[in-house]
Design an enzyme around this catalytic site. Structure first.
Site, short mmCIF file in Angstrom:
data_model
loop_
_atom_site.label_atom_id
_atom_site.label_comp_id
_atom_site.label_asym_id
_atom_site.label_seq_id
_atom_site.Cartn_x
_atom_site.Cartn_y
_atom_site.Cartn_z
N ASP A 109 -11.80 -1.83 41.05
CA ASP A 109 -12.74 -2.11 39.99
C ASP A 109 -13.84 -1.06 39.93
OD1 ASP A 109 -14.30 -3.34 38.09
OD2 ASP A 109 -15.12 -4.83 39.45
N ASP A 319 -14.81 3.86 31.43
CA ASP A 319 -14.12 2.84 32.22
C ASP A 319 -12.62 2.96 32.02
OD1 ASP A 319 -13.39 0.63 33.69
OD2 ASP A 319 -13.71 -0.76 32.04
#
Length: 438
Positions: A109, A319
């Site tokens: 993550d 991201d």
């Protein structure tokens, strides 16, 4: 995830490009394969879903994760906390903890820092297909003390701490799921590389919606205790990845994306933009100045009214775990209108009622040149970077308005680019690359 997730399965590999120029590893590096969660090699792979259904799920995960970007990443309290959404990772990671090594499959993550896995004795744990890590059997496991600097940096700890005087952590999730346990240090293994004294969370209590195949989180954010930051003791503070495009059929490609920790030489034709230091440190911020459709440039404005005002610094997050790219509302509306005028054919409706600009794929024969203008770097987007196939005959623009949250450069826009993060010089670089030929 408060930031969405980015995950992968690790194998040792040699990184190169098959184009005119080589992207070469320099010095001490660790290179891995990145495997999408919908790959046939993934435990999340669902044979009952067709391609458009998988894309639909990826888009919904993207939207869900983006809604939580403004959540406080590390609120003050008695324990270390983050807010992340479980099972929304787009890639998976195999990582080994301990000596002897114990391999677990986790979601990596970029929107969190502290890594964690389930540990014995698991007072209350979700069902897990594989064995659970037993810290008592590892010769290198060590709990972090409450009074240590590490514990003080990671979170504000109650005076009494825990009964064992070890440092607690709590990972709380947007759907109410939670994991808590002890902050510890351990030896981890990536490929054939052994990294010692890595800080992570040993979870003894997990409750909520977790999949049996999911072994935990690997934090790849920019904070001091993410895996990326801790690896700077072993390799240079740089990492890069190259994501292959989505397959355009129901078949699943057996090719893998690539990631490398350490220094690489991008060669010519690379563009770079500054990483902007902001809170929370976890996220990777860049400055988007505008977007062009053909010769028409549309600028980001700081107050929504004056085009001459400079773009706010650090106004977008990169991201690799979010599928869609989101743009500031005014910029998105102008961009969609300009793109629609340039393509100039009849639009369709998204059968999933999520994306707003859609076409019958076979009818789109002319895509205008689209360029994202970052501070010091122009990144050109081709058809595969902008449009996603949502059904057998329909493709839709894989972008949305930010709806009041911080804009995101998603993984669709990054595909077939080598994207490199230089944490030592605070730069991120882009180089157009055929990622399938790495």
């Amino acid at each position: 995830m408060a930031f969405s997730s980015f995950a992968f399965v690790i194998t040792l590999a040699f990184l190169h490009t098959a184009g005119c120029y080589t992207v070469a590893a320099k010095g001490d590096t660790i290179t891995i394969d990145l495997i999408h969660r919908d790959s046939i090699d993934s435990p999340f792979y669902d044979r009952s879903m067709n391609f458009s259904q998988r894309i639909g799920h990826a888009i919904k995960r993207s939207i869900s994760s983006a809604k939580h970007f403004n959540a406080h990443h590390n609120p003050k309290g008695s324990t270390y906390q983050t807010q992340i959404i479980p099972d929304h990772g787009e890639f998976l990671l195999n990582i080994s903890y301990g000596n002897p090594s114990h391999q677990v499959l986790a979601i990596a993550d970029t929107g969190s820092d502290l890594s964690w896995i389930q540990c014995k004795p698991c007072l209350k744990c979700y069902k897990h297909k594989g064995p659970i890590f037993n810290p008592k059997k590892s010769t290198t496991y060590k709990p972090v003390a409450c009074e240590s600097n590490t514990c003080k940096v990671i979170g504000t700890i109650d005076a009494n701490c825990t009964k064992t005087k070890s440092c607690p952590f709590v990972e709380s999730y947007a759907d109410g799921s939670v994991s808590n346990g002890t902050i510890s240090t351990e030896t981890i293994t990536l490929g054939d590389r052994v990294l010692q004294n890595i800080v992570f969370g040993c979870g003894f209590h997990s409750d909520g919606i977790f999949r049996p195949t999911w072994g935990g989180i690997v934090g790849l954010g920019g904070g001091d205790y993410s895996l990326v930051s801790q690896m700077r003791s072993f390799v240079p503070g740089k990492f890069s990845y190259c994501l292959i495009p989505f397959t355009l059929t129901d078949g699943i490609s057996n090719k893998s994306s690539k990631m490398i920790f350490g220094d690489i030489d991008f060669g010519p034709n690379v563009v770079s933009t500054p990483l902007v230091a902001k809170d929370p440190k976890t996220f990777y911020y860049v400055t988007l100045e505008g977007i062009s459709v053909g010769d028409q440039r549309l600028n980001v404005v700081s107050d929504g009214s004056k085009a001459s005002m400079p773009s706010p610094k650090g106004n977008m997050i990169i991201d690799s775990g979010t599928t869609l790219t989101t743009l500031p509302r005014k910029l998105y509306n102008e961009f969609e209108a300009a793109l629609k005028d340039a393509i100039n054919i009849r639009t369709m409706k998204d059968p999933q009622k999520v994306l707003s600009l859609c076409y019958r794929s076979a009818k789109v024969t002319n895509i205008p040149k689209v360029t994202l203008h970052f501070d010091g770097a122009d990144v050109e987007l081709n058809r595969d970077n902008m449009f996603v196939t949502v059904s057998k005959h329909i493709m839709c623009l894989g972008m949305q308005s930010d709806s009041g949250i911080l804009p995101i450069l998603g993984n669709l826009a990054q595909m077939n680019y080598m994207v490199g993060f230089d944490l030592e010089n605070n730069m991120v670089s882009f180089k157009r690359t055929d990622c399938e030929k790495l």
